[in-house]
Design a protein around this motif. Structure first.
Motif, PDB file in Angstrom:
ATOM      1  N   LEU A 188      43.820  50.149  47.740  1.00  0.00           N
ATOM      2  CA  LEU A 188      42.820  50.811  46.901  1.00  0.00           C
ATOM      3  C   LEU A 188      43.106  50.530  45.429  1.00  0.00           C
ATOM      4  O   LEU A 188      42.191  50.395  44.613  1.00  0.00           O
ATOM      5  CB  LEU A 188      42.826  52.331  47.129  1.00  0.00           C
ATOM      6  N   ALA A 240      44.782  47.823  44.374  1.00  0.00           N
ATOM      7  CA  ALA A 240      44.745  46.397  44.080  1.00  0.00           C
ATOM      8  C   ALA A 240      43.328  45.846  43.996  1.00  0.00           C
ATOM      9  O   ALA A 240      43.087  44.850  43.317  1.00  0.00           O
ATOM     10  CB  ALA A 240      45.533  45.628  45.147  1.00  0.00           C
ATOM     11  N   CYS A 241      42.376  46.474  44.676  1.00  0.00           N
ATOM     12  CA  CYS A 241      41.015  45.925  44.702  1.00  0.00           C
ATOM     13  C   CYS A 241      40.352  46.091  43.341  1.00  0.00           C
ATOM     14  O   CYS A 241      40.189  47.209  42.859  1.00  0.00           O
ATOM     15  CB  CYS A 241      40.179  46.625  45.767  1.00  0.00           C
ATOM     16  N   PRO A 242      39.954  44.983  42.704  1.00  0.00           N
ATOM     17  CA  PRO A 242      39.315  45.094  41.390  1.00  0.00           C
ATOM     18  C   PRO A 242      37.887  45.613  41.466  1.00  0.00           C
ATOM     19  O   PRO A 242      37.256  45.827  40.443  1.00  0.00           O
ATOM     20  CB  PRO A 242      39.324  43.660  40.854  1.00  0.00           C
TER      21      PRO A 242
END
Lengths: 256, 321
Positions: free
Chosen positions: A147, A149-151
């Protein structure tokens, strides 16, 4: 059902048939998906899949009706407060020079998915057979690293399963030769789904013949969701007192 | 302030406690080895404090992490065991294994400090203690480093995505670890049988206090470089770091609690007691009240550093869509 999909998708009969054939082949491969969940994720990231499913969203055809958001909710029984697919409204300008644009959002099924590279259990992986990024909810421990890390803020914790969750391009439909629920329901036919590694697919031809963009290209994630005429304006772009307001229509009221 | 954030207080406490425990053991094992490679080296008493207090915060912190897992909250109490079924290049996977080995080693290490511990002869215990001191130092540094690498691994979190963050966490871990040992020693001093023991007490305390001044100096420098380089860029990183710079939403918390209370004030007080011995070879003697207040301030600052960093990283993101 298939005929309906064909019509909605605007496919010619011939190409629809061939697509259904390879959807079937992909379906057989799905059965083994659980088994590879614990395999080395590094391989899964780097290996280039033969098929790479992607989506092209023509925002000129989007009226912001949220039918895709509702179809997605219904398809997956997504818990209240969470969204796999959502539509942002971007309003800007001062009367009479104003605009309101719609930006449908979903997981980008990146070719360099950051969520996969940080996953400590291998629960999240990019499927070699079709390039869809999936999360195995039986393996995921819910550490929320993906959560972070997702851009694109595409992920959330599903409090029913305790697992990270997100759009999976309707794997259960796609593997049966049916387009994703959001594509099926889109009243403006703004969404085109298909294999972007196949140069003859409808999506590839449209990507080649239109000016397209992806979101947050600078993050280097190589998204596989393309947009035509997307409004990339963000509240942080508002300089000189320009009015820009983004409504995300989700629990996370702000893009981050 | 942590409502709605993916990583809240349990993670913040974990980063602080694990760093502190790892730092305490790294520092006290290093000091122990410095006292000579004999089982009863001159700094064995302070090393005992380090060995006894280190495993507990690390274990408590790790437990807190499990409580915050989505799977645990959903009732899958033991899903976290999946962490041990794979090793991959995720910083969390590497960190899990490091942490596990560190906890195991630190428990055995503490055992070697128990007088006449059962099941082992004193000679075996002494040689094991020296061997483990060498082994545990790299593991301690590893645990301290990985907490920073864990946060720093993601381009989508521009505040964290800096190579100097891990360095900052290592130095802060060592400093808070030393503070924890000094605090434990001041609170539970034990009895010093003779003048020699009392002198040794202050000699060990001096080395730790002097090291701490140096570490805090480095920490201030690293913080300055972190903020300066972030501010000198444009785009994501500049926007992200602006939340702790004057005018930002976390600025007062950062400058008052982290910089002033956690670093500047304790460093100046420690310097006041360290300099006479350092420059003029006077006897080092520090009042017990100061020996409690200064480490408490350092520990507060160490916690607030994690608090500010973890929140700042999550309320900022890439600029534009």
């Amino acid at each position: 059902m298939d005929a309906e999909v064909k019509m909605k998708n605007g496919d010619e009969g011939k190409s629809a048939l061939s697509r259904r054939d390879f959807f079937g082949a992909a379906g057989a491969a799905t059965l083994t998906a659980g088994a590879v969940a614990l395999s080395n994720t590094a391989d899964a990231v780097t290996a280039k899949s033969k098929i790479q499913y992607g989506m092209l969203i023509d925002t000129r055809r989007c009226s912001g009706c949220q039918a895709c958001s509702v179809a997605c909710k219904a398809e997956f029984d997504v818990p209240l407060g969470a969204t796999r697919s959502w539509v942002e409204y971007v309003e800007k300008g001062t009367y009479p020079d104003v605009s309101r644009n719609f930006l449908p959002r979903l997981c980008n099924h990146c070719s360099e998915p950051l969520c996969v590279s940080v996953c400590p259990t291998g629960a999240t992986y990019k499927r070699k057979e079709d390039g869809i990024v999936v999360t195995d909810s039986d393996v995921c421990i819910g550490c929320k690293y993906c959560l972070q890390a997702c851009p694109y803020d595409a992920r959330f914790i599903n409090h029913k399963t305790g697992s990270a969750d997100k759009c999976d391009f309707c794997l259960h439909r796609v593997s049966q030769g049916v387009v994703p629920a959001c594509v099926n329901t889109c009243e403006g036919r703004a969404r085109i789904f298909g294999d972007i590694n196949d140069p003859n697919s409808e999506i590839s031809r449209l990507i080649a013949s239109n000016p397209v963009t992806v979101l947050r290209k600078g993050q280097g994630t190589k998204p596989n969701v393309y947009y035509i005429a997307a409004d990339h304006a963000d509240e942080t772009d508002a300089t000189n007192g320009q009015y820009i307001n983004v409504t995300t229509h989700r629990e996370q009221a702000e893009r981050r | 302030m942590t409502e709605g954030l993916n990583w809240g207080l349990p993670v913040i406490w974990y980063l602080f406690l694990a760093g502190m425990g790892a730092g305490a053991l790294t520092a006290s094992a290093s000091l122990f080895l410095r006292g000579g490679s004999v089982a009863r080296g001159m700094h064995v008493e302070i090393a005992r404090y380090g060995a006894f207090i280190a495993p507990i915060p690390v274990m408590v912190g790790s437990l807190l992490l499990i409580f915050e897992l989505g799977s645990f909250e959903a009732g899958h109490w033991f899903r976290w065991i999946n962490l041990y079924l794979v090793i991959n290049l995720s910083p969390m996977s590497i960190g899990t294994w490091l942490l596990t080995f560190f906890i195991g080693l630190s428990v055995v290490y503490a055992y070697t400090f128990i007088h006449n511990a059962p099941g082992i002869t004193n000679e075996q215990r002494y040689s094991l203690r020296i061997f483990l001191s060498w082994v545990i130092i790299p593991f301690g540094i590893g645990v301290a480093v990985y907490t920073g690498v864990l946060l720093g691994a993601m381009p989508s979190r521009p505040f964290w995505n800096s190579p100097i963050l891990a360095m900052l966490f290592v130095v802060s871990s060592l400093s808070t670890g030393i503070a924890a040992v000094l605090l434990a020693r001041a609170l539970f001093p034990g009895k010093q049988s003779n003048d020699e023991a009392a002198e040794q007490y202050h000699q060990s305390g001096y080395i730790f206090a002097a090291s701490d001044v140096m570490l805090i100096g480095f920490e201030l420098l690293i913080l300055f470089l972190f903020l300066m380089f972030a501010h000198l860029t444009v785009g994501d990183v500049k926007q992200a770091v602006s939340v702790v710079l004057p005018g930002g939403s976390l600025a007062s918390m950062f400058f008052i609690w982290v910089v002033l209370v956690g670093l500047l004030v304790p460093a100046l007080i420690e310097l006041y007691y360290v300099v006479p011995k350092l420059l003029y070879h006077k006897a080092f003697a520090i009042p017990r009240g100061i020996e409690i207040i200064v480490p408490a301030a350092i520990l507060t600052g160490g916690f607030m550093l994690r608090y500010v960093v973890v929140i700042a990283g999550q309320i900022t993101g890439p600029v534009g869509i």
